[in-house]
Design a protein around this motif. Structure first.
Motif, short mmCIF file in Angstrom:
data_model
loop_
_atom_site.label_atom_id
_atom_site.label_comp_id
_atom_site.label_asym_id
_atom_site.label_seq_id
_atom_site.Cartn_x
_atom_site.Cartn_y
_atom_site.Cartn_z
N PHE A 139 0.84 -1.20 0.00
CA PHE A 139 0.00 0.00 0.00
C PHE A 139 0.87 1.25 0.00
O PHE A 139 0.54 2.26 -0.64
N GLN A 140 2.00 1.18 0.68
CA GLN A 140 2.96 2.29 0.63
C GLN A 140 3.44 2.50 -0.81
O GLN A 140 3.63 3.64 -1.25
N ALA A 141 3.60 1.40 -1.54
CA ALA A 141 4.00 1.51 -2.95
C ALA A 141 2.92 2.22 -3.76
O ALA A 141 3.23 3.01 -4.67
N ILE A 142 1.66 1.95 -3.45
CA ILE A 142 0.56 2.64 -4.13
C ILE A 142 0.64 4.14 -3.87
O ILE A 142 0.57 4.96 -4.79
N GLN A 143 0.80 4.51 -2.59
CA GLN A 143 0.86 5.93 -2.24
C GLN A 143 2.05 6.64 -2.88
O GLN A 143 1.92 7.73 -3.43
N GLU A 144 3.20 6.00 -2.83
CA GLU A 144 4.43 6.62 -3.32
C GLU A 144 4.41 6.82 -4.84
O GLU A 144 4.99 7.79 -5.36
N ASN A 145 3.75 5.93 -5.56
CA ASN A 145 3.80 5.96 -7.02
C ASN A 145 2.55 6.54 -7.66
O ASN A 145 2.47 6.63 -8.89
N LEU A 196 5.60 -2.49 -9.20
CA LEU A 196 5.87 -1.70 -7.99
C LEU A 196 5.87 -2.56 -6.72
O LEU A 196 6.03 -2.04 -5.62
N THR A 197 5.70 -3.86 -6.89
CA THR A 197 5.51 -4.76 -5.75
C THR A 197 6.71 -4.75 -4.82
O THR A 197 7.87 -4.81 -5.26
N LYS A 198 6.43 -4.66 -3.53
CA LYS A 198 7.48 -4.70 -2.50
C LYS A 198 7.42 -6.02 -1.76
O LYS A 198 6.36 -6.63 -1.64
N PRO A 199 8.54 -6.46 -1.23
CA PRO A 199 8.52 -7.66 -0.38
C PRO A 199 7.70 -7.40 0.87
O PRO A 199 7.79 -6.32 1.47
N GLY A 241 -16.85 -4.90 1.91
CA GLY A 241 -16.90 -3.57 1.32
C GLY A 241 -15.96 -2.58 1.99
O GLY A 241 -15.39 -1.70 1.34
N VAL A 242 -15.79 -2.72 3.30
CA VAL A 242 -14.93 -1.82 4.06
C VAL A 242 -13.50 -1.82 3.52
O VAL A 242 -12.81 -0.80 3.56
N TYR A 243 -13.07 -2.95 2.95
CA TYR A 243 -11.71 -3.03 2.41
C TYR A 243 -11.52 -2.17 1.17
O TYR A 243 -10.40 -1.79 0.84
N GLY A 244 -12.59 -1.87 0.47
CA GLY A 244 -12.50 -0.97 -0.67
C GLY A 244 -12.64 0.48 -0.27
O GLY A 244 -12.03 1.37 -0.88
N ILE A 245 -13.43 0.73 0.78
CA ILE A 245 -13.70 2.11 1.20
C ILE A 245 -12.52 2.71 1.95
O ILE A 245 -12.14 3.87 1.71
N TYR A 246 -11.93 1.97 2.86
CA TYR A 246 -10.88 2.55 3.72
C TYR A 246 -9.68 3.06 2.90
O TYR A 246 -9.24 4.20 3.10
N PRO A 247 -9.13 2.27 1.96
CA PRO A 247 -8.03 2.81 1.15
C PRO A 247 -8.42 4.03 0.34
O PRO A 247 -7.61 4.95 0.16
N LEU A 248 -9.66 4.06 -0.14
CA LEU A 248 -10.15 5.23 -0.87
C LEU A 248 -10.08 6.47 0.01
O LEU A 248 -9.63 7.54 -0.42
N VAL A 249 -10.52 6.34 1.24
CA VAL A 249 -10.52 7.45 2.19
C VAL A 249 -9.08 7.91 2.47
O VAL A 249 -8.79 9.11 2.53
N VAL A 250 -8.17 6.95 2.64
CA VAL A 250 -6.77 7.30 2.90
C VAL A 250 -6.17 8.05 1.71
O VAL A 250 -5.45 9.04 1.88
N LEU A 251 -6.47 7.60 0.51
CA LEU A 251 -5.85 8.17 -0.69
C LEU A 251 -6.52 9.47 -1.16
O LEU A 251 -5.83 10.38 -1.62
N PHE A 252 -7.85 9.55 -1.03
CA PHE A 252 -8.57 10.66 -1.67
C PHE A 252 -9.51 11.43 -0.74
O PHE A 252 -10.09 12.42 -1.17
#
Length: 327
Positions: free
Chosen positions: A128-134, A269-272, A180-191
């Motif tokens: 998820f950090q890779a998502i944010q960074e890129n 972008l995958t991280k270990p 559904g919460v798994y789709g909503i929470y990252p959305l909130v963090v990102l946008f």
């Protein structure tokens, strides 16, 4: 750090498998509704103390922190009880049945000077950090698409006329709360907060939702979230930008992230990351306590509250009501 655990289901087993990777974690006490289950679970993981009364465990002085893995409708009551005894709380997602309950939980954390964190593992993972960074590489983002559709292992039992917990709305359960919460929470963090929400869903005869979709509008993009416990899907999740598309494989615990650019090139972008993905949330939580911080900078109270507010509105639109809403 002396931990107690509330709940002895499969998620508690996964939690403790992950906890082996976290330095300083010590399981001290186990709560279960039955003494037999509590003792069996404690013996399995080497915990010295068992309880069938949460109040007694909270008052025992034996634990510094607790992981709550009970049914959703109990999260608020149990979290507040523990925090009022000075115990730090890591509460399984979704943190509460609704936003009203969560506000009371956040107030309890502040009142008692303890750490309270929703155990949303996905946003704390390296991928998820890779998502944010890129994310800037995508250019102007125009769409977020999250898909988590997984046929429940308990749905066949439901169709036979049984009422497993997964489809029991009195426990604040169902596809929105569980998946559904798994789709909503990252959305909130990102946008952040959307401008508008449009929800639809399928309610089962039990009153729980079997599946649903949410369309969320932002000033210059939209978001689509699909979730289901009565069908499967192999679709990856995506963030679509004007320069390319970021594919996220496994929105609940991203295990592969790549960008497919408009020119046809791709970038992995995958991280270990550990196979025990819950280790990251445990490490975050323990680190907050050791540093004397009040809440996670990623899984903030504000983000958990906004996620629940979105789910409250989606439930209102599809007519999904929990007993907890009427208290």
């Amino acid at each position: 750090m002396r931990f107690g655990i509330i709940g002895t289901n499969w998620i508690a087993d996964r939690f403790l498998a992950a906890a082996r990777e976290v330095q300083g974690f010590e399981l001290t006490a186990v709560y279960s509704r039955t003494e037999e289950k509590a003792k069996e679970f404690a013996a399995k993981y080497g915990a010295a103390h068992t309880f069938t009364d949460i109040g007694q465990m909270a008052d025992s002085g034996l634990i510094d922190a607790v992981y709550i893995a009970s049914p959703n409708f109990l999260h608020a009551e149990q979290s507040i009880l523990c925090m009022d005894h000075g115990i730090h709380v890591l509460c399984e997602k979704p943190a509460a049945s609704n936003a009203r309950e969560f506000r009371s939980m956040a107030k309890a954390a502040k009142r008692n000077g303890v750490v309270f964190m929703e155990a949303m593992k996905s946003t704390l993972l390296p991928n998820f950090q890779a998502i944010q960074e890129n994310l800037p590489k995508l250019g102007k983002v125009r769409r977020y698409l999250a898909s988590y559709c997984q046929y429940s292992s308990r749905y066949d039992a439901y169709k036979r006329g049984e009422l497993p917990n997964a489809f029991n709305p009195s426990l604040s359960n169902g596809s929105l709360m569980d998946l559904g919460v798994y789709g909503i929470y990252p959305l909130v963090v990102l946008f952040g907060k959307p401008d508008a929400i449009k929800a639809s869903g399928v309610l089962l005869e039990s009153g729980a939702d079997g599946e649903g979709s949410i369309l969320l509008q932002y000033p210059d993009m939209d978001a689509v979230i699909m979730y289901s416990k009565i069908t499967d899907s192999s679709l990856p999740s995506e963030i679509q930008g004007e320069n390319g598309c970021m594919a996220i494989h496994g929105i609940s615990q991203p295990h592969k992230v790549e960008i497919r650019y408009r020119d046809g090139s791709t970038e992995d972008l995958t991280k270990p990351q550990s196979e025990h993905t819950m280790a990251y949330e445990i490490r975050e939580f323990v680190g907050l306590i050791e540093a004397g911080l009040s809440e996670s900078p990623t899984n903030t109270h504000e983000r958990s509250l906004l996620t629940l507010e979105i789910m409250d509105e989606a439930r209102r639109q599809i007519g999904l009501v929990f007993p907890a809403d009427q208290q």
